[in-house]
Design a protein around this motif. Sequence first.
Motif, PDB file in Angstrom:
ATOM      1  N   VAL A   4       0.862  -1.175   0.000  1.00 44.75           N
ATOM      2  CA  VAL A   4       0.000   0.000   0.000  1.00 44.75           C
ATOM      3  C   VAL A   4       0.900   1.227   0.000  1.00 44.75           C
ATOM      4  CG1 VAL A   4      -1.804   1.256   1.229  1.00 44.75           C
ATOM      5  CG2 VAL A   4      -1.775  -1.245   1.283  1.00 44.75           C
ATOM      6  N   ILE A   5       0.610   2.169  -0.898  1.00 46.94           N
ATOM      7  CA  ILE A   5       1.401   3.399  -0.986  1.00 46.94           C
ATOM      8  C   ILE A   5       0.469   4.585  -0.789  1.00 46.94           C
ATOM      9  CG2 ILE A   5       2.998   4.767  -2.375  1.00 46.94           C
ATOM     10  CD1 ILE A   5       3.788   2.212  -3.848  1.00 46.94           C
ATOM     11  N   ILE A   6       0.864   5.460   0.133  1.00 49.51           N
ATOM     12  CA  ILE A   6       0.064   6.627   0.492  1.00 49.51           C
ATOM     13  C   ILE A   6       0.949   7.862   0.386  1.00 49.51           C
ATOM     14  CG2 ILE A   6      -1.316   7.695   2.313  1.00 49.51           C
ATOM     15  CD1 ILE A   6      -1.519   4.828   3.560  1.00 49.51           C
ATOM     16  N   VAL A  31      -1.601  -7.570   3.171  1.00 45.30           N
ATOM     17  CA  VAL A  31      -0.759  -6.370   3.138  1.00 45.30           C
ATOM     18  C   VAL A  31       0.590  -6.717   3.754  1.00 45.30           C
ATOM     19  CG1 VAL A  31      -0.494  -3.998   3.960  1.00 45.30           C
ATOM     20  CG2 VAL A  31      -2.761  -4.830   3.282  1.00 45.30           C
ATOM     21  N   CYS A  32       1.635  -6.646   2.934  1.00 45.88           N
ATOM     22  CA  CYS A  32       2.966  -6.995   3.427  1.00 45.88           C
ATOM     23  C   CYS A  32       3.829  -5.772   3.654  1.00 45.88           C
ATOM     24  CB  CYS A  32       3.658  -7.940   2.446  1.00 45.88           C
ATOM     25  SG  CYS A  32       3.993  -7.223   0.835  1.00 45.88           S
ATOM     26  N   ASP A  33       3.374  -4.616   3.168  1.00 47.77           N
ATOM     27  CA  ASP A  33       4.243  -3.452   3.158  1.00 47.77           C
ATOM     28  C   ASP A  33       3.377  -2.206   3.001  1.00 47.77           C
ATOM     29  OD1 ASP A  33       6.665  -2.034   2.872  1.00 47.77           O
ATOM     30  OD2 ASP A  33       6.821  -2.477   0.744  1.00 47.77           O
ATOM     31  N   VAL A  34       3.653  -1.164   3.795  1.00 47.85           N
ATOM     32  CA  VAL A  34       2.981   0.116   3.629  1.00 47.85           C
ATOM     33  C   VAL A  34       4.056   1.187   3.518  1.00 47.85           C
ATOM     34  CG1 VAL A  34       1.383   1.810   4.593  1.00 47.85           C
ATOM     35  CG2 VAL A  34       0.950  -0.625   4.935  1.00 47.85           C
ATOM     36  N   VAL A  35       3.941   2.003   2.485  1.00 45.29           N
ATOM     37  CA  VAL A  35       4.917   3.060   2.215  1.00 45.29           C
ATOM     38  C   VAL A  35       4.196   4.399   2.299  1.00 45.29           C
ATOM     39  CG1 VAL A  35       6.520   4.003   0.504  1.00 45.29           C
ATOM     40  CG2 VAL A  35       6.212   1.524   0.692  1.00 45.29           C
ATOM     41  N   HIS A  47       5.603  10.319  12.775  1.00 43.96           N
ATOM     42  CA  HIS A  47       5.465   9.515  13.992  1.00 43.96           C
ATOM     43  C   HIS A  47       4.371   8.454  13.835  1.00 43.96           C
ATOM     44  CE1 HIS A  47       8.248  12.170  15.945  1.00 43.96           C
ATOM     45  NE2 HIS A  47       7.477  13.220  15.718  1.00 43.96           N
ATOM     46  N   VAL A  48       3.269   8.829  13.198  1.00 47.71           N
ATOM     47  CA  VAL A  48       2.184   7.873  12.956  1.00 47.71           C
ATOM     48  C   VAL A  48       2.682   6.745  12.050  1.00 47.71           C
ATOM     49  CG1 VAL A  48      -0.070   7.564  11.827  1.00 47.71           C
ATOM     50  CG2 VAL A  48       0.312   9.509  13.348  1.00 47.71           C
ATOM     51  N   ALA A  49       3.378   7.111  10.985  1.00 47.51           N
ATOM     52  CA  ALA A  49       3.899   6.106  10.052  1.00 47.51           C
ATOM     53  C   ALA A  49       4.894   5.183  10.755  1.00 47.51           C
ATOM     54  CB  ALA A  49       4.551   6.790   8.858  1.00 47.51           C
ATOM     55  N   ASP A  50       5.772   5.752  11.553  1.00 44.40           N
ATOM     56  CA  ASP A  50       6.772   4.962  12.269  1.00 44.40           C
ATOM     57  C   ASP A  50       6.111   4.021  13.269  1.00 44.40           C
ATOM     58  OD1 ASP A  50       9.523   4.281  13.021  1.00 44.40           O
ATOM     59  OD2 ASP A  50       9.070   5.349  14.886  1.00 44.40           O
ATOM     60  N   ALA A  51       5.144   4.526  14.019  1.00 42.92           N
ATOM     61  CA  ALA A  51       4.450   3.698  15.017  1.00 42.92           C
ATOM     62  C   ALA A  51       3.701   2.535  14.372  1.00 42.92           C
ATOM     63  CB  ALA A  51       3.477   4.557  15.828  1.00 42.92           C
ATOM     64  N   ALA A  52       3.250   2.729  13.142  1.00 39.47           N
ATOM     65  CA  ALA A  52       2.518   1.677  12.438  1.00 39.47           C
ATOM     66  C   ALA A  52       3.442   0.721  11.676  1.00 39.47           C
ATOM     67  CB  ALA A  52       1.521   2.306  11.463  1.00 39.47           C
ATOM     68  N   GLY A  53       4.738   0.986  11.701  1.00 40.14           N
ATOM     69  CA  GLY A  53       5.689   0.103  11.021  1.00 40.14           C
ATOM     70  C   GLY A  53       5.796   0.340   9.528  1.00 40.14           C
TER      71      GLY A  53
END
Length: 172
Positions: A4-6, A31-35, A47-53
Amino acid sequence: MLTVIIECQDQEPELAQTLAALVAGAIEGLVCDVVVLDHGSRDGTSHVADAAGCRFYSQWDIKDILSSARGEWLLFVEPGARPQAGWIDEIAEYVSLNKVPARFTASRGYRRPLLQRIGRSLPPLELGLLLSKRQAIAAAKTGMRLAEFAKGQKSRQLSSELIPSWVARAAR
């Protein structure tokens, strides 16, 4: 598997809503990866992106991002968009049987007022875009934004619904 790319800028609450909706897809193994591609946010987006991995980039080349995607299919969505019940199974089946891009169906529960719909075209990613990694890499040009991948794409419509990002923005 799906990446998933946002793409976002100063959309911390909207990003959090989208990532929360994607958790079920990660748990189910779809979903194996979120960018997250950021355009200089000054809020807590990173921070939100980091906390969600998620993988978070404030500077990138879209070709590099696409090449490093772990999934063979990519889902481009706007921050704030949330897929509704049934999306995981439908996308898993769709990517195993199809090669053409697809988009979600607009949520029946969240429609713009009639006068706002007349004579207006949808933003390119309002209903997301499911695209094979191979097709995305072939179309990619340096400096391209995600919305440009959606322009001119002939796509099928999934039966799964997506609450569009404007709903989250309106709730701010």
